[in-house]
Write an enzyme that holds these catalytic residues in place. Sequence first.
Site, mmCIF file in Angstrom:
data_model
loop_
_atom_site.group_PDB
_atom_site.id
_atom_site.type_symbol
_atom_site.label_atom_id
_atom_site.label_comp_id
_atom_site.label_asym_id
_atom_site.label_seq_id
_atom_site.Cartn_x
_atom_site.Cartn_y
_atom_site.Cartn_z
ATOM 1 N N CYS A 87 -1.586 5.869 9.255
ATOM 2 C CA CYS A 87 -1.895 4.630 8.536
ATOM 3 C C CYS A 87 -2.911 4.963 7.469
ATOM 4 O O CYS A 87 -2.755 5.929 6.732
ATOM 5 C CB CYS A 87 -2.403 3.569 9.514
ATOM 6 S SG CYS A 87 -3.781 4.128 10.545
ATOM 7 N N ARG A 93 0.843 -1.202 0.000
ATOM 8 C CA ARG A 93 0.000 0.000 0.000
ATOM 9 C C ARG A 93 0.875 1.249 0.000
ATOM 10 O O ARG A 93 0.601 2.215 -0.715
ATOM 11 C CB ARG A 93 -0.946 0.001 1.199
ATOM 12 C CG ARG A 93 -2.034 -1.055 1.115
ATOM 13 C CD ARG A 93 -2.971 -1.000 2.295
ATOM 14 N NE ARG A 93 -3.821 0.186 2.270
ATOM 15 C CZ ARG A 93 -4.598 0.578 3.280
ATOM 16 N NH1 ARG A 93 -4.616 -0.113 4.401
ATOM 17 N NH2 ARG A 93 -5.342 1.652 3.172
#
Length: 282
Positions: A240, A181
């Site tokens: 995050c 990611r």
Amino acid sequence: MQNQSPIIEFDELIKISENPNLRIFDVRTGPVAKEEYLKKHLKNSVFVDLNSDLAEIDNPKNGGRHPLPKFENFIKTLGRLGIDKDSHVVIYDDKNGANAAARFWWMLRAVGHTNVQVLNGGLQFAENQNYPLSSGEYSYSETEYISEYKDWQLPQIWMNDVKKATQDSDAVIVDVRESQRYEGIAEPIDLVAGHIPNAQNYPFIDNLDEIGLFKSPEKLRNLYSELFENYDKNKITFHCGSGVTACHSLLALDYAGFDIPNLYVGSWSEWSRNELESFLGF
């Protein structure tokens, strides 16, 4: 309670399981989390919902996918859950504390509640060790939580601060998402893949050993020592996707004996929605 570990081991929880001040919470997530809780959970644990109890979801462009609730609303939630200032709170989820367990821990610490721990290994480890299980709903008697504070006490920064940090050589932005990611190879949740400019990748999974338990404080200290040697803690920001999993790394840092650095709650879910045009080069 200042010297209490933020992590509680399975055998330690067994020893205090009859403590009248103990409050255990199950904060697993997912579309069928509540249904799975009702089927099977650790004895005397109460379900906490990430979306409704630990966040106030609105427009992800303003605060990300899981923005913090208003401080006063969270204080009311604590009372509704049966937590008071004397409660020993133990939290678990089904992802080794990597999801909402760490978020709930951070929020409790941020209202000044120090007697709170995350169960090492979470639901699966406790079940494998034959911790007593129950089914159906469980609840504690409501109380009134009294906080001496009026706002969150752990350090946070917001999107404008992060923008400044991207251009500040004395600051560091830490992205705890998995490397695929971070590198923009895959993005299963948010609108666009990639990472905040100049962010460094310290995947939260590196906080755990091969069986899903937190590494020792010594190993965690080695993992993060260079970061804290090179930057002032006030200039370190963790994020995050939506301000949940980042708390896993903040928990690991606290466990390792570091001061808890900044949390950017909006995280990639907020940043990517606001920076989409510049990110794509428009």
